[in-house]
Structure formats: C-alpha cells, structure tokens
Design an enzyme around this catalytic site. Structure first.
Site: not given
Length: 365
Positions: A187-188, A213, A306, A309
């Site tokens: 993600s991030t 993401h 972050m 997930d």
C-alpha cells in the site's frame, strides 16, 4: 502524535482549499498552517514555518505540482499527498508524482467537487495521518462519508469472507506444480517498493500477482510504467489471465483479484464486491485465494503499507504451507501491514527490500 500534524494545502481551486482546510482543521491532531493557490505562494509561507505534510494539486499556474514536488524532495524531503483529478492527463501526472516521491493519492472528480471532498472526509484525514508517519527518504481506498447530521459514517470493516470462504481447496488444487508463483501485497510506499523489486528480476522469473492499493484508472498507468522499466512483462490484470513465468499482473483499481487453478495452470479472477479491510482491491482477498488454491506452490510477500490488509491472508498462506515474507521496518515507508503480519505469525521470514528479489528467484528453484 503528541504534537499536531502541520499541513500546507496547495491547490489553485478556492473550493478545494476551503473544503480541505475545513476538513483537516476539524480533525483532531491536525493543524493547517495555510492554503496557497500555487507553489510559489506556498513556498513563501513554508519558509516561515515548514509543514509536516503537504496536500498538493498537480495542475496549477506559475509552477505545476510535479515540479514543486521534485524541488521539495531534492531540497527538503517532506511527505506529500497528491490531490489529483481523475482525468487521463491528471492520472499520468499523478503516476509521475508517485515516482518522484509522493506518498499517496486522493482523487477528485471534475464535477460535484465540493460534495465529493465533504464525503471523502475520512479518506483525506487518513491519508494525511499516514503520510505524517511515512519515511519519505525511502521513497527516492471506497470512501467513508459524513451524513447530513455531521456524523462520520464509517462502513463496517469486512474480512475476506465477503468475497471468498476460508479453508483449503480440493486435493487437486494443492498438488505441487513445477511452476511456482509469487503473490505481493502493498500500500503506502508500495509504488516505489514494487519498482525496486520488479526492476531487479530477470525476464525468466516466476509468475507474479500483485495487489497495490490504488484508485481505478491509476493501476493501468502504473503497470505501463513498470512494464517500460522491467525485463519481465507487467500489465493490469484482466479476468481469466493466466499466471505465467515472466509476467506480473497488477490488480485493477476498484476490483478484487483472486487466484484460481485449472489443472496445473493458475489464472486470475477479477471481480466486483464490497470493500475488504476498506480496500478494493484487497490484499487479504488475493492472499486467501492463494492459500486456498496454491498452498505451498506460492510465495507470499507483504510490503510497506498503512493498516492491516493482508496480515490475516499471509497467515492463512503460511498455514497452508506457503513460504511467506514480510518487508522489514528499516526499509518500509510505513511499517503497518508487515508489522501486523509479523505480529499474527504470518511471516516466516523478514527481509529488507533489497533482499526480496533474491527471495522471489529462490522460490522458483
């Protein structure tokens, strides 16, 4: 954080500046230092007090957001959240911004902007708080809504059960194959991390499936960028695509991607469905399908991001006999998803980013 996160807003739209400022001012733990119509005005303000996070538009007069971002990253690296339009031109510029060091994206439509930004309250606040925790030096979500009563409407946090039931697949699905595959979730900070990993793989590499993401319209451009840089082929996944050596499939934004098996071959299913862990695509959905239909034939990797997930999905993969890897804290932009996976016991190995390509190649031997 013990002190408020100081934010500078840079956008040529007065409506955006007003709504974003109001949204962030009302959020606990955030202080808005100022809102400027372009980067040159912003720099004048920032020289007096430097922000912890910058919320930045791309298309602006006098100096565009991408030029400003590159200047900031070269002179004084600071977490930047891009607030970009969903147009094709805006999407391409935003991909360039992610490559230049931006932490994350908030997309805004061409019409209904004020209502959209008000509805995107939770997403915007979350992006700013995540950015404040990001280590930007390592860089070189459907949205909750606010009702008419002013109360934040947070959707329930669904698990992968909403898409795919838990448990192992049939005996045939779990039989070993000569072709191993790799499943990656991030993600991030993941756009830069994936670039660092995939560009180091030779053309003959295991088939790879990836959940990053990212909003829809951006994943195709992201895949195109990686494809231009890598020896392997990289593209956005389509329903029914075969997972084969030398190919990495990126889950489309706004869709879930699952692994399935027919005989000795693996393919992907691209499906609609509710948010899982408030994400679509969800890493947990991909990882559960890998646990269910690939077992020991897959290597699972969870990288910078972050939230949590993918943490439960990685544990399911490990329990099904898969080798599993979490990126270490020192090389993560945000040590959220790997930390949760490690805490659950899902990661059999913890590796720095530069060692992950080696682990991928080792999985095929």
């Amino acid at each position: 954080m013990s002190t408020p996160i100081k934010v500078m807003i840079v956008d040529d739209s007065a409506v955006v500046r007003q709504v974003v400022r109001q949204t962030l001012t009302n959020a606990p733990g955030i202080e808005v230092l100022g809102a400027a119509p372009d980067p040159l005005f912003a720099l004048e303000h920032m020289r007096r007090q430097w922000p912890d996070v910058i919320v930045l538009d791309i298309e602006m007069p006098r100096m565009d957001g991408l030029t400003f971002l590159k200047k900031i990253m070269a002179e004084r690296p600071t977490p930047v959240v891009i607030c970009s339009s969903l147009t094709e031109k805006g999407a391409q510029a935003t991909m360039d911004a992610l490559a230049a060091g931006a932490v994350s994206i908030i997309t805004k439509p061409k019409a209904g902007l004020k209502q959209f930004l008000e509805d995107a309250h939770s997403d915007l606040v979350g992006a700013v708080k995540a950015a404040a925790r990001a280590n930007v030096r390592k860089l070189i979500p459907s949205l909750p809504t606010v009702g008419a009563d002013g109360v934040l409407k947070v959707p329930p946090k669904l698990t992968a059960d909403a898409i795919l039931s838990p448990g192992l697949g049939t005996g045939a699905a779990m039989i070993g194959t000569t072709e191993k595959i790799v499943a990656i979730g991030t993600s991030t900070g993941g756009t830069q991390a994936l670039e660092a990993v995939l560009t180091r793989l030779p053309a003959v590499s295991p088939g790879i499936v990836v959940v990053q993401h990212m909003p829809e319209k951006f994943t195709a451009l992201f895949a195109e960028r990686l494809n231009s840089l890598c020896q392997i082929e990289v593209r956005e996944a389509k329903h029914g695509d075969r997972v084969r050596p030398g190919l990495a499939l990126i889950a489309p934004g706004g869709k879930h991607m699952l692994l399935s098996r027919s005989g000795a071959q693996y393919t992907v299913e691209v499906v609609d469905g509710p948010l899982v862990n408030r994400h679509r695509p969800s890493v947990d959905v991909l990882f559960r399908s890998c646990a269910k239909f690939a077992g020991k034939n897959v290597l699972g990797i969870i990288m910078t991001g972050m939230g949590d997930d993918g943490a439960r999905g990685l544990k399911e993969m490990a329990d099904a006999g898969a080798n599993t890897v979490a990126q270490d804290e020192a090389t993560c932009v945000v040590f959220g998803m790997p930390k949760e996976a490690i805490k659950l016991g899902g990661a059999k190995t913890v590796l720095p980013l530069e060692k992950i390509p080696e682990a991928i190649l080792a999985s095929a031997r």
